[in-house]
Structures are given as structure tokens and as C-alpha cells.
Write a protein that holds these residues in place. Structure first.
Motif, PDB file in Angstrom:
ATOM      1  N   UNK A  78      24.398  31.130  35.064  1.00 45.83           N
ATOM      2  CA  UNK A  78      24.596  31.352  36.465  1.00 45.83           C
ATOM      3  C   UNK A  78      24.677  30.347  37.311  1.00 45.83           C
ATOM      4  N   UNK A  79      25.708  29.759  37.432  1.00 44.71           N
ATOM      5  CA  UNK A  79      25.728  28.387  38.270  1.00 44.71           C
ATOM      6  C   UNK A  79      25.680  28.684  40.025  1.00 44.71           C
ATOM      7  N   UNK A  80      26.066  30.046  40.227  1.00 45.92           N
ATOM      8  CA  UNK A  80      26.261  30.251  41.816  1.00 45.92           C
ATOM      9  C   UNK A  80      26.350  31.715  41.800  1.00 45.92           C
ATOM     10  N   UNK A  81      26.038  32.103  43.152  1.00 45.25           N
ATOM     11  CA  UNK A  81      25.970  33.542  43.422  1.00 45.25           C
ATOM     12  C   UNK A  81      27.451  33.993  43.561  1.00 45.25           C
ATOM     13  N   UNK A  82      27.734  35.244  43.670  1.00 38.86           N
ATOM     14  CA  UNK A  82      29.055  35.846  44.224  1.00 38.86           C
ATOM     15  C   UNK A  82      28.707  37.002  45.118  1.00 38.86           C
ATOM     16  N   UNK A  83      29.562  37.397  45.961  1.00 36.85           N
ATOM     17  CA  UNK A  83      29.464  38.415  46.497  1.00 36.85           C
ATOM     18  C   UNK A  83      30.071  39.606  46.185  1.00 36.85           C
ATOM     19  N   UNK A  84      29.506  40.725  45.672  1.00 38.39           N
ATOM     20  CA  UNK A  84      29.809  41.925  45.180  1.00 38.39           C
ATOM     21  C   UNK A  84      30.585  42.860  46.226  1.00 38.39           C
ATOM     22  N   UNK A  85      31.683  42.949  45.920  1.00 41.48           N
ATOM     23  CA  UNK A  85      32.598  44.093  46.791  1.00 41.48           C
ATOM     24  C   UNK A  85      33.163  45.071  46.012  1.00 41.48           C
ATOM     25  N   UNK A  86      33.031  46.282  46.437  1.00 41.24           N
ATOM     26  CA  UNK A  86      33.500  47.523  45.984  1.00 41.24           C
ATOM     27  C   UNK A  86      35.073  47.424  45.740  1.00 41.24           C
ATOM     28  N   UNK A  87      35.447  47.730  44.447  1.00 40.70           N
ATOM     29  CA  UNK A  87      36.767  47.565  43.801  1.00 40.70           C
ATOM     30  C   UNK A  87      37.861  48.182  44.698  1.00 40.70           C
ATOM     31  N   UNK A  88      37.552  49.466  45.166  1.00 40.20           N
ATOM     32  CA  UNK A  88      38.379  50.182  46.032  1.00 40.20           C
ATOM     33  C   UNK A  88      38.758  49.541  47.478  1.00 40.20           C
ATOM     34  N   UNK A  89      37.519  49.104  47.948  1.00 41.93           N
ATOM     35  CA  UNK A  89      37.792  48.384  49.350  1.00 41.93           C
ATOM     36  C   UNK A  89      38.377  47.041  49.118  1.00 41.93           C
ATOM     37  N   UNK A  90      38.211  46.540  47.840  1.00 40.95           N
ATOM     38  CA  UNK A  90      38.966  45.009  47.784  1.00 40.95           C
ATOM     39  C   UNK A  90      40.339  44.940  47.856  1.00 40.95           C
ATOM     40  N   UNK A  91      41.010  46.463  47.595  1.00 45.33           N
ATOM     41  CA  UNK A  91      42.286  46.540  47.727  1.00 45.33           C
ATOM     42  C   UNK A  91      43.033  46.326  48.955  1.00 45.33           C
ATOM     43  N   UNK A  92      42.225  46.514  50.095  1.00 43.19           N
ATOM     44  CA  UNK A  92      43.029  46.562  51.365  1.00 43.19           C
ATOM     45  C   UNK A  92      41.793  46.019  52.501  1.00 43.19           C
ATOM     46  N   UNK A  93      41.551  44.782  52.215  1.00 44.17           N
ATOM     47  CA  UNK A  93      40.511  44.111  53.414  1.00 44.17           C
ATOM     48  C   UNK A  93      41.232  43.679  54.471  1.00 44.17           C
ATOM     49  N   UNK A  94      40.542  43.930  55.641  1.00 43.37           N
ATOM     50  CA  UNK A  94      41.495  43.382  56.956  1.00 43.37           C
ATOM     51  C   UNK A  94      41.596  42.081  56.872  1.00 43.37           C
ATOM     52  N   UNK A  95      42.617  41.408  57.059  1.00 49.93           N
ATOM     53  CA  UNK A  95      43.050  39.828  57.181  1.00 49.93           C
ATOM     54  C   UNK A  95      43.448  39.327  55.925  1.00 49.93           C
ATOM     55  N   UNK A  96      43.626  40.060  54.951  1.00 50.11           N
ATOM     56  CA  UNK A  96      43.975  39.494  53.721  1.00 50.11           C
ATOM     57  C   UNK A  96      45.437  40.281  53.172  1.00 50.11           C
ATOM     58  N   UNK A  97      46.091  39.263  52.931  1.00 49.35           N
ATOM     59  CA  UNK A  97      47.764  39.514  52.591  1.00 49.35           C
ATOM     60  C   UNK A  97      47.917  40.115  51.310  1.00 49.35           C
ATOM     61  N   UNK A  98      46.717  39.902  50.369  1.00 48.41           N
ATOM     62  CA  UNK A  98      46.822  40.711  49.101  1.00 48.41           C
ATOM     63  C   UNK A  98      45.441  41.331  48.644  1.00 48.41           C
ATOM     64  N   UNK A  99      45.515  42.128  47.805  1.00 50.54           N
ATOM     65  CA  UNK A  99      44.267  42.537  47.351  1.00 50.54           C
ATOM     66  C   UNK A  99      43.079  41.574  46.647  1.00 50.54           C
ATOM     67  N   UNK A 100      41.838  41.580  47.234  1.00 50.26           N
ATOM     68  CA  UNK A 100      40.859  40.684  46.845  1.00 50.26           C
ATOM     69  C   UNK A 100      40.759  40.716  45.234  1.00 50.26           C
ATOM     70  N   UNK A 101      40.757  39.684  44.531  1.00 54.55           N
ATOM     71  CA  UNK A 101      40.400  39.511  43.169  1.00 54.55           C
ATOM     72  C   UNK A 101      39.242  38.752  42.754  1.00 54.55           C
ATOM     73  N   UNK A 102      38.704  39.147  41.585  1.00 58.32           N
ATOM     74  CA  UNK A 102      37.719  38.082  41.070  1.00 58.32           C
ATOM     75  C   UNK A 102      37.842  36.739  41.154  1.00 58.32           C
ATOM     76  N   UNK A 103      36.818  35.970  41.691  1.00 59.54           N
ATOM     77  CA  UNK A 103      36.873  34.619  41.743  1.00 59.54           C
ATOM     78  C   UNK A 103      37.646  34.292  43.138  1.00 59.54           C
ATOM     79  N   UNK A 104      38.117  34.881  43.884  1.00 57.71           N
ATOM     80  CA  UNK A 104      38.824  34.491  44.993  1.00 57.71           C
ATOM     81  C   UNK A 104      37.359  34.135  45.955  1.00 57.71           C
ATOM     82  N   UNK A 105      37.738  33.081  46.778  1.00 58.82           N
ATOM     83  CA  UNK A 105      36.607  32.641  47.506  1.00 58.82           C
ATOM     84  C   UNK A 105      36.703  33.027  49.011  1.00 58.82           C
ATOM     85  N   UNK A 106      35.725  33.586  49.615  1.00 58.55           N
ATOM     86  CA  UNK A 106      35.608  34.198  50.948  1.00 58.55           C
ATOM     87  C   UNK A 106      34.520  33.552  51.809  1.00 58.55           C
TER      88      UNK A 106
END
Length: 348
Positions: A241-269
Motif C-alpha cells: 500500500x504505497x499511497x492512499x487513493x480517493x474513493x469515488x462512486x462509480x456512477x458519480x465518476x462518469x460525469x464529474x463537473x470540470x472533467x472532459x471524460x469519465x474519471x477512471x481508476x488511477x487518474x490523479x485529482x
């Protein structure tokens, strides 16, 4: 205690209360010095600006730690402690169903200028005129004396490391009548003590405040491979476990404000809380295992201490985002799940 009263059901001193008592005018007395032992207060307490404010009003602060944690950078004096592998510690006697006695012994000599905790305590006591309170030469002599007084052979204990108690002797005696630690002798479904103090006699649900539009309630927790925020700089423990991650609901990740594409695992925010505090960048973990109105971080990352070379700059700090807290008026406990964050892409 705070001015105007304290916490009537508190059973011990609370850290946030000590912090408040170090800011002039907040409590019935003003603390002028801190001795911080093995606790990175910059990560452990909510509202980091208040911690800094309290430190700036101190006359003196000394920190004892095995790591160059962020709190060390705010201290007047740092006493580097030896790690658990480099020191003898006191006996551990667990009151479990089968009791046991455990002994921790130094495996290797302490490195550099670090000293074991017993040495630091003994030397401070000597300089304060309390040498009589430390009548033993070192921790080995102290522990061996305790073992002898308990009827144990120190040589045997030091060879085995752990001595098990009798398996037929339990900590709770069966067959005894049930007793309730209350003056009435009965189980209490209604607290007369709370009612007399003007609080709810029955537990009452109060809806919590919602955050600004477009934000998520921040939750935090632990990773099983790490101990709070103390082991994030350990490279062996960081392998799984080298670093933490932010857990985001999968349905929410499909249409986050300010994102041009759905948020994917490993994307940095970036995470920005309701007061404008920003932390990251942190990897996203897109999952069905969290509510759509919340995000979650494992505690301990986002370290600002540059001497923690491996952990520095990794992940996001949940502590930095907790600029607000609610304090329980009965016992002073701190509720920190009252902060909200919005998610922004690292690059538009």
C-alpha cells in the motif's frame, strides 16, 4: 476545561482541549509548554490552523519521536527516540481470556544519537531533581525487578519472550451474578444524569448539515498494513500500500463537473474542501463500494515533512482537509466527518 464550563462526562484529558488551553483566553488556564511524545499533531488533530496558532503561543515545545515528522519542524527541541527494535521496553500484560506476559528486548544497538524512551525519561527526571523516581540503572534492571516481584525467572522470560497464563483461569469469573455499574443496579435506557445537565435523556437523531452544491462528504479510515500515519514512510509496509487513493462512486465518476471524460481508476485529482484548502494530487479509486455523496481517504498521507523522503508528497492529506469539527458537549469527543470536498482534474 473551556471557559464557562467543561465536558461533564469526559473521563480523561482530550488533545483538542489541551490545544485550546494553549491559545490565550480560551480556557480557564493557559498552557505554556508542550512535550509531544510519538504523535504527529499536525496530522492527528482537526483544524491544522488552530494547532499552529496554539504552537505559536507556546514558550517552549519538545518532541520525542522516532521519525522526522512534521511536528518536529515546529519544535524547539527534538529528542530522537530509538525504534522498537533498538530499545528495551516495559512488560506488556494483556488481560485476555488466557492472560500472557510479553517482553520486548533490543535486537540491535540504537543508531546515531537516538536514545530509548526509558533513557530519555530517566535523564529528564535527573535534571528536574526527580532522580529518586528512577531508582534503576536501566530498563533491563527495572523489568527484571518487576519479573522477580511477580514470581518469574527473568532468564526464562527473556529466553521465551512470551509467558502464557493458565488456560483454565479466565479474566471473567463465570457463575457470578450480573452487576450493572449504576446506582440503580439496572440497565439504563434513559440517562437521568444527561437530563439533569440539560441534554437529551434518550439518544436523539439530528440531521447533519449538507455541504455546498457539487461537494462530497469526506470520510477517512485506516489501511490494515499501516499504523495510523506513523508507518507511511516505511518502504516495506508501503509495498502492498504505497499511497492512499480517493474513493469515488462509480456512477458519480462518469460525469464529474470540470472533467472532459469519465474519471477512471488511477487518474490523479485535486481535492479542495469547503474552506479552499487543497491537497493532492491523489489517485482516484472508482468503486461501487461507497455512497455517491461521499468520498473516502486512508489517513496518514500527504505528508509535508520533507525528511520523510519516501512518503513526502505522496497522496492526499485528510487532516489538511479537516478544517472544521464538531465537539460533543458531553465528553469533548471530536466529530470530523463534517467536511466537504470537491474534485478537480489535475489537468483540465
Amino acid at each position: 476545561r473551556p471557559k464557562g464550563g467543561g465536558y461533564p462526562f469526559a473521563t480523561e484529558v482530550i488533545a483538542s482541549g489541551l490545544r485550546d488551553a494553549s491559545i490565550p483566553g480560551r480556557a480557564d488556564y493557559d498552557i505554556k509548554a508542550w512535550m509531544v511524545y510519538g504523535c504527529n499533531l499536525m496530522q492527528a488533530l482537526a483544524s491544522r490552523p488552530e494547532t499552529i496558532q496554539a504552537i505559536q503561543h507556546l514558550d517552549f515545545m519538545v518532541t520525542v519521536d522516532v521519525l522526522p515528522a512534521e511536528i518536529c519542524g515546529w519544535s524547539d527541541v527534538v529528542l530522537p527516540e530509538a525504534t522498537y527494535l533498538e530499545r528495551d521496553d516495559d512488560l506488556a500484560g494483556a488481560a485476555w481470556k488466557q492472560p500472557f506476559l510479553a517482553l520486548r528486548q533490543a535486537a540491535v544497538p540504537a543508531m546515531y544519537e537516538s536514545k530509548p524512551g526509558w533513557w530519555i525519561a530517566k535523564e529528564l527526571g535527573k535534571r528536574l531533581g526527580l532522580e529518586a523516581a528512577f531508582p534503576w540503572k536501566d530498563a533491563v534492571e527495572c523489568v527484571d525487578t518487576r519479573l522477580k516481584l511477580g514470581g518469574h525467572n527473568p532468564a526464562v522470560v527473556r529466553t521465551k519472550g512470551v509467558i502464557l497464563g493458565r488456560p483454565d483461569v479466565t479474566c471473567e469469573e463465570e457463575g457470578l451474578p450480573i452487576s450493572i455499574p449504576h446506582a440503580s443496579g439496572k440497565i439504563q435506557l434513559k440517562s437521568e444524569e444527561a437530563a439533569k445537565l440539560g441534554f437529551d435523556a434518550f439518544p436523539t437523531f439530528y440531521p447533519q448539515e449538507e455541504g455546498p452544491t457539487g461537494t462530497f462528504r469526506l470520510l477517512n479510515g485506516r489501511a490494515p498494513t499501516h499504523t495510523f500515519g506513523r508507518t507511511v514512510n516505511n518502504r516495506l509496509l508501503a509495498e502492498p500500500y504505497p499511497e492512499n487513493e480517493v474513493w469515488v462512486n462509480a456512477s458519480v465518476a462518469k460525469a464529474l463537473p470540470g472533467f472532459l471524460a469519465p474519471l477512471k481508476n488511477g487518474d490523479r485529482v485535486w481535492l479542495i474542501n469547503q474552506d479552499g484548502v487543497k491537497t493532492g494530487p491523489v489517485k482516484a479509486k472508482v468503486t461501487e463500494r461507497i455512497r455517491g455523496d461521499c468520498v473516502y481517504l486512508v489517513h496518514g498521507w500527504g505528508q509535508n515533512a520533507p525528511k520523510q523522503k519516501y512518503a513526502h508528497g505522496r497522496g492526499a492529506s485528510d487532516s489538511a482537509l479537516m478544517t472544521r469539527a464538531k465537539v460533543d458537549p458531553l465528553m469533548g469527543g471530536t466529530g470530523m466527518n463534517v467536511n466537504f470536498v470537491r474534485i478537480e482534474p489535475v489537468t483540465p
